[in-house]
Design a protein around this motif. Sequence first.
Motif, short mmCIF file in Angstrom:
data_model
loop_
_atom_site.label_atom_id
_atom_site.label_comp_id
_atom_site.label_asym_id
_atom_site.label_seq_id
_atom_site.Cartn_x
_atom_site.Cartn_y
_atom_site.Cartn_z
N UNK A 1 0.85 -1.19 0.00
CA UNK A 1 0.00 0.00 0.00
C UNK A 1 0.88 1.23 0.00
N UNK A 2 1.37 1.66 -1.14
CA UNK A 2 2.30 2.79 -1.21
C UNK A 2 1.72 4.06 -0.64
N UNK A 3 2.61 4.94 -0.17
CA UNK A 3 2.19 6.15 0.52
C UNK A 3 1.34 7.05 -0.35
N UNK A 4 1.50 6.99 -1.68
CA UNK A 4 0.73 7.88 -2.55
C UNK A 4 -0.72 7.46 -2.69
N UNK A 5 -1.12 6.35 -2.10
CA UNK A 5 -2.52 5.95 -2.09
C UNK A 5 -3.35 6.97 -1.32
N UNK A 6 -4.60 7.15 -1.75
CA UNK A 6 -5.52 7.96 -0.96
C UNK A 6 -5.89 7.16 0.30
N UNK A 7 -6.41 7.84 1.33
CA UNK A 7 -6.86 7.09 2.51
C UNK A 7 -7.86 5.99 2.17
N UNK A 8 -8.76 6.26 1.22
CA UNK A 8 -9.73 5.22 0.86
C UNK A 8 -9.05 4.04 0.18
N UNK A 9 -8.14 4.27 -0.76
CA UNK A 9 -7.44 3.18 -1.43
C UNK A 9 -6.64 2.35 -0.44
N UNK A 10 -6.04 3.01 0.54
CA UNK A 10 -5.27 2.30 1.56
C UNK A 10 -6.20 1.45 2.43
N UNK A 11 -7.36 2.01 2.75
CA UNK A 11 -8.35 1.30 3.56
C UNK A 11 -8.80 0.02 2.86
N UNK A 12 -9.14 0.12 1.58
CA UNK A 12 -9.61 -1.05 0.83
C UNK A 12 -8.50 -2.08 0.72
N UNK A 13 -7.26 -1.62 0.53
CA UNK A 13 -6.14 -2.55 0.36
C UNK A 13 -5.78 -3.27 1.65
N UNK A 14 -5.92 -2.60 2.79
CA UNK A 14 -5.37 -3.13 4.04
C UNK A 14 -6.40 -3.55 5.07
N UNK A 15 -7.66 -3.14 4.91
CA UNK A 15 -8.65 -3.49 5.93
C UNK A 15 -8.83 -5.00 5.93
N UNK A 16 -8.75 -5.65 7.08
CA UNK A 16 -8.80 -7.12 7.13
C UNK A 16 -10.09 -7.69 6.54
N UNK A 17 -9.94 -8.71 5.70
CA UNK A 17 -11.11 -9.37 5.12
C UNK A 17 -12.00 -9.93 6.23
N UNK A 18 -13.31 -9.79 6.06
CA UNK A 18 -14.25 -10.34 7.01
C UNK A 18 -14.55 -9.44 8.19
N UNK A 19 -13.82 -8.32 8.34
CA UNK A 19 -14.07 -7.39 9.44
C UNK A 19 -14.97 -6.26 8.95
N UNK A 20 -15.94 -5.87 9.77
CA UNK A 20 -16.87 -4.81 9.36
C UNK A 20 -16.46 -3.48 9.96
N UNK A 21 -16.53 -2.45 9.12
CA UNK A 21 -16.22 -1.11 9.60
C UNK A 21 -16.50 -0.08 8.53
N UNK A 22 -16.15 1.15 8.83
CA UNK A 22 -16.32 2.25 7.89
C UNK A 22 -15.06 3.10 7.92
N UNK A 23 -14.82 3.82 6.82
CA UNK A 23 -13.78 4.83 6.78
C UNK A 23 -14.46 6.18 6.89
N UNK A 24 -14.17 6.90 7.98
CA UNK A 24 -14.81 8.18 8.24
C UNK A 24 -13.72 9.25 8.34
N UNK A 25 -13.73 10.17 7.40
CA UNK A 25 -12.75 11.26 7.37
C UNK A 25 -11.32 10.73 7.47
N UNK A 26 -11.05 9.66 6.76
CA UNK A 26 -9.70 9.11 6.70
C UNK A 26 -9.35 8.16 7.81
#
Length: 218
Positions: A13-38
Amino acid sequence: MPRPAPAPPSADAPAEMTPYERYVALFPDGMKGDLIDGNAVIDMSTSVLHERLFKFLLILLEGYAEARGLGEVFGSRTTMRVDDENGYEPDVLFIRADRLGILDVKDARAPVDLAVEIVSPSSGRRDRETKFEGYERVGVPEYWLVDPVRREAAFYRLDGEPYQAGGVYRAAPLSGGVFESGAVGGFRFDPQVLFQDPLPSAFALLRSLLEAEEPGTE
């Protein structure tokens, strides 16, 4: 105990990713949550009441949409991208058949056609304020808020152009105590069934709804 937040940026997940792109790439599969203001907001384990209601609504909506060829229904592990710093996982979401192109491998581009949130004590403000405003802002045509503790169900429709910014949610009226969805064409039910204890059979209710629409059936 709170669940761990997603890992910080890495080689995957390179640093130039947006917070949303990083969230989708790294958020653990099967875990529920939301990205709110980064920031990742991770949901705790749901209650039995929440899970029963989730399954009930998922069976009804998924069964109806499939039987009528209306589109696809997903349950609480599909993120809808709002913008570069926000992404929401509705408990249930629906996408019309002619709009399935908004789906990607791991998420959906906003707006979906219907978002459903089942309110829990930890998510109430997020569902009623933050996500309400976010769904409205990106033009989600219909939003349902179901609170099993307060025994309340509220249904909102966008007053404005669907899928476009600038609309405002208005409470959708019931007709004879029955709500009819504008997003899932033809789907109608009495919201009070959501608060029966025990819940009625979702399969029986679905069958009754489908049979009532058959030609020659009153």
